[in-house]
Design a protein around this motif. Structure first.
Motif, PDB file in Angstrom:
ATOM      1  N   VAL A 134     141.905  19.474  18.263  1.00 57.13           N
ATOM      2  CA  VAL A 134     141.233  20.460  17.425  1.00 57.13           C
ATOM      3  C   VAL A 134     140.406  21.335  18.356  1.00 57.13           C
ATOM      4  N   ASP A 135     140.574  22.658  18.266  1.00 57.03           N
ATOM      5  CA  ASP A 135     139.869  23.618  19.114  1.00 57.03           C
ATOM      6  C   ASP A 135     138.894  24.438  18.279  1.00 57.03           C
ATOM      7  N   ILE A 136     137.752  24.753  18.863  1.00 58.58           N
ATOM      8  CA  ILE A 136     136.803  25.675  18.226  1.00 58.58           C
ATOM      9  C   ILE A 136     136.178  26.526  19.317  1.00 58.58           C
ATOM     10  N   ALA A 137     136.005  27.802  19.013  1.00 54.37           N
ATOM     11  CA  ALA A 137     135.342  28.722  19.941  1.00 54.37           C
ATOM     12  C   ALA A 137     133.896  28.885  19.489  1.00 54.37           C
ATOM     13  N   VAL A 138     132.985  28.813  20.447  1.00 56.10           N
ATOM     14  CA  VAL A 138     131.551  28.926  20.165  1.00 56.10           C
ATOM     15  C   VAL A 138     131.008  30.097  20.978  1.00 56.10           C
ATOM     16  N   PRO A 139     130.240  30.989  20.365  1.00 52.49           N
ATOM     17  CA  PRO A 139     129.663  32.098  21.123  1.00 52.49           C
ATOM     18  C   PRO A 139     128.878  31.575  22.326  1.00 52.49           C
ATOM     19  N   ALA A 140     129.034  32.260  23.456  1.00 51.92           N
ATOM     20  CA  ALA A 140     128.344  31.857  24.685  1.00 51.92           C
ATOM     21  C   ALA A 140     126.838  32.060  24.538  1.00 51.92           C
ATOM     22  N   LEU A 141     126.086  31.502  25.479  1.00 46.55           N
ATOM     23  CA  LEU A 141     124.618  31.575  25.423  1.00 46.55           C
ATOM     24  C   LEU A 141     124.076  32.992  25.377  1.00 46.55           C
ATOM     25  N   THR A 142     124.843  33.945  25.858  1.00 45.41           N
ATOM     26  CA  THR A 142     124.354  35.322  25.924  1.00 45.41           C
ATOM     27  C   THR A 142     124.438  36.047  24.599  1.00 45.41           C
ATOM     28  N   SER A 143     125.100  35.455  23.604  1.00 40.48           N
ATOM     29  CA  SER A 143     125.258  36.182  22.345  1.00 40.48           C
ATOM     30  C   SER A 143     124.737  35.365  21.174  1.00 40.48           C
ATOM     31  N   GLY A 144     124.303  36.060  20.137  1.00 38.31           N
ATOM     32  CA  GLY A 144     123.895  35.406  18.909  1.00 38.31           C
ATOM     33  C   GLY A 144     122.569  34.668  19.026  1.00 38.31           C
ATOM     34  N   ASP A 145     122.340  33.836  18.053  1.00 44.05           N
ATOM     35  CA  ASP A 145     121.126  33.039  17.964  1.00 44.05           C
ATOM     36  C   ASP A 145     121.293  31.800  18.834  1.00 44.05           C
ATOM     37  N   VAL A 146     120.576  31.738  19.944  1.00 47.32           N
ATOM     38  CA  VAL A 146     120.727  30.660  20.922  1.00 47.32           C
ATOM     39  C   VAL A 146     120.391  29.307  20.303  1.00 47.32           C
ATOM     40  N   GLU A 147     119.365  29.242  19.462  1.00 56.60           N
ATOM     41  CA  GLU A 147     118.988  27.980  18.831  1.00 56.60           C
ATOM     42  C   GLU A 147     120.113  27.461  17.928  1.00 56.60           C
ATOM     43  N   GLU A 148     120.693  28.350  17.128  1.00 58.40           N
ATOM     44  CA  GLU A 148     121.793  27.959  16.243  1.00 58.40           C
ATOM     45  C   GLU A 148     123.007  27.538  17.061  1.00 58.40           C
ATOM     46  N   ARG A 149     123.294  28.271  18.134  1.00 56.56           N
ATOM     47  CA  ARG A 149     124.432  27.958  18.996  1.00 56.56           C
ATOM     48  C   ARG A 149     124.244  26.579  19.625  1.00 56.56           C
ATOM     49  N   ASN A 150     123.043  26.309  20.127  1.00 53.67           N
ATOM     50  CA  ASN A 150     122.775  25.023  20.757  1.00 53.67           C
ATOM     51  C   ASN A 150     122.890  23.876  19.748  1.00 53.67           C
ATOM     52  N   ALA A 151     122.478  24.106  18.520  1.00 53.79           N
ATOM     53  CA  ALA A 151     122.612  23.087  17.475  1.00 53.79           C
ATOM     54  C   ALA A 151     124.089  22.801  17.204  1.00 53.79           C
ATOM     55  N   LEU A 152     124.910  23.845  17.187  1.00 52.79           N
ATOM     56  CA  LEU A 152     126.347  23.664  16.982  1.00 52.79           C
ATOM     57  C   LEU A 152     126.967  22.903  18.149  1.00 52.79           C
ATOM     58  N   VAL A 153     126.604  23.261  19.371  1.00 49.47           N
ATOM     59  CA  VAL A 153     127.131  22.568  20.553  1.00 49.47           C
ATOM     60  C   VAL A 153     126.728  21.092  20.521  1.00 49.47           C
ATOM     61  N   GLU A 154     125.498  20.804  20.132  1.00 51.15           N
ATOM     62  CA  GLU A 154     125.039  19.419  20.023  1.00 51.15           C
ATOM     63  C   GLU A 154     125.842  18.669  18.958  1.00 51.15           C
ATOM     64  N   LEU A 155     126.099  19.316  17.834  1.00 45.41           N
ATOM     65  CA  LEU A 155     126.906  18.712  16.778  1.00 45.41           C
ATOM     66  C   LEU A 155     128.320  18.428  17.289  1.00 45.41           C
ATOM     67  N   LEU A 156     128.930  19.412  17.938  1.00 39.96           N
ATOM     68  CA  LEU A 156     130.287  19.234  18.457  1.00 39.96           C
ATOM     69  C   LEU A 156     130.345  18.084  19.460  1.00 39.96           C
ATOM     70  N   SER A 157     129.375  18.028  20.353  1.00 43.77           N
ATOM     71  CA  SER A 157     129.333  16.944  21.346  1.00 43.77           C
ATOM     72  C   SER A 157     129.225  15.587  20.659  1.00 43.77           C
ATOM     73  N   GLY A 158     128.399  15.510  19.636  1.00 41.96           N
ATOM     74  CA  GLY A 158     128.239  14.273  18.892  1.00 41.96           C
ATOM     75  C   GLY A 158     129.491  13.849  18.152  1.00 41.96           C
ATOM     76  N   LEU A 159     130.355  14.810  17.836  1.00 47.41           N
ATOM     77  CA  LEU A 159     131.607  14.517  17.141  1.00 47.41           C
ATOM     78  C   LEU A 159     132.773  14.293  18.109  1.00 47.41           C
ATOM     79  N   GLY A 160     132.488  14.334  19.422  1.00 49.89           N
ATOM     80  CA  GLY A 160     133.534  14.041  20.396  1.00 49.89           C
ATOM     81  C   GLY A 160     134.241  15.249  20.990  1.00 49.89           C
ATOM     82  N   TYR A 161     133.718  16.447  20.756  1.00 49.50           N
ATOM     83  CA  TYR A 161     134.301  17.646  21.353  1.00 49.50           C
ATOM     84  C   TYR A 161     133.781  17.787  22.783  1.00 49.50           C
ATOM     85  N   ALA A 162     134.632  18.309  23.664  1.00 49.18           N
ATOM     86  CA  ALA A 162     134.241  18.545  25.051  1.00 49.18           C
ATOM     87  C   ALA A 162     134.526  20.002  25.394  1.00 49.18           C
TER      88      ALA A 162
END
Length: 190
Positions: A134-162
């Motif tokens: 399963v693939d998902i694209a996440v906006p890089a740190l330079t775009s969007g709301d960094v706090e929201e992006r980091n929360a999504l990355v943390e969620l993905l990591s917790g679910l086993g995404y690399a």
């Protein structure tokens, strides 16, 4: 009952032709603009009503379009598609399930709706013997709301995404060069 117990009011349901507009509205109100460019680059020309109707039609065969509810209120949605990873005979082809849109209305974030939606897609992908990731694209740190992006990355990591340099399931023109998106992949264990 102490304050640490938590009752879940989150559920996930299928998108049908009757609630496609809910998916469209949720994703339009909650998805970062970077997904629009990503979707265009993998062949989705616009997020119009026709896009959602087609996405639901394509996804319904594999249950890859879902709505997330919090206390019976529709507050999130996810839509994905299958893309061939290899150019081999149709019986030997392996697929990546590519998430085209994942969104939860801002007021309902951090209640587990996105987790439930991502888990439902992973379960569907695991049930398909030809899907391998399963693939998902996440906006890089330079775009969007960094706090929201980091929360999504943390969620993905917790679910086993690399994190991966690029999405092997799709050819994404220019993304690696401009760094607009980071790709996260979850391998499906067999």
């Amino acid at each position: 009952m102490n304050g640490s117990s938590r009752i879940s009011f989150v559920r996930v349901d299928d998108v049908t032709h009757n609630n496609t507009r809910q998916l469209k509205t949720i994703l339009e109100k909650s998805v970062v603009d970077s997904y629009q460019k990503y979707a265009e680059d993998i062949g989705v020309t616009e997020h119009s009503s026709a896009f959602y109707t087609q996405a639901v039609a394509d996804a319904s065969a594999h249950d890859l379009a879902k709505l997330g509810y919090f206390s019976d209120v529709c507050v999130g949605g996810i839509v994905a598609t299958r893309k061939a990873l290899t150019e081999v005979s149709p019986k030997d082809v392996k697929y990546a399930v590519c998430i085209l849109g994942l969104g939860v209305l801002k007021s309902y974030r951090r209640y587990g709706v996105a987790r439930a939606l991502l888990e439902s897609i992973a379960v569907q992908a695991a049930g398909d013997k030809k899907s391998v990731e399963v693939d998902i694209a996440v906006p890089a740190l330079t775009s969007g709301d960094v706090e929201e992006r980091n929360a999504l990355v943390e969620l993905l990591s917790g679910l086993g995404y690399a994190k991966r340099d690029s999405s092997p399931g799709v050819t994404v023109k220019g993304w690696e060069a401009d760094g607009s998106l980071d790709f996260y992949v979850k391998e499906i264990a067999r």
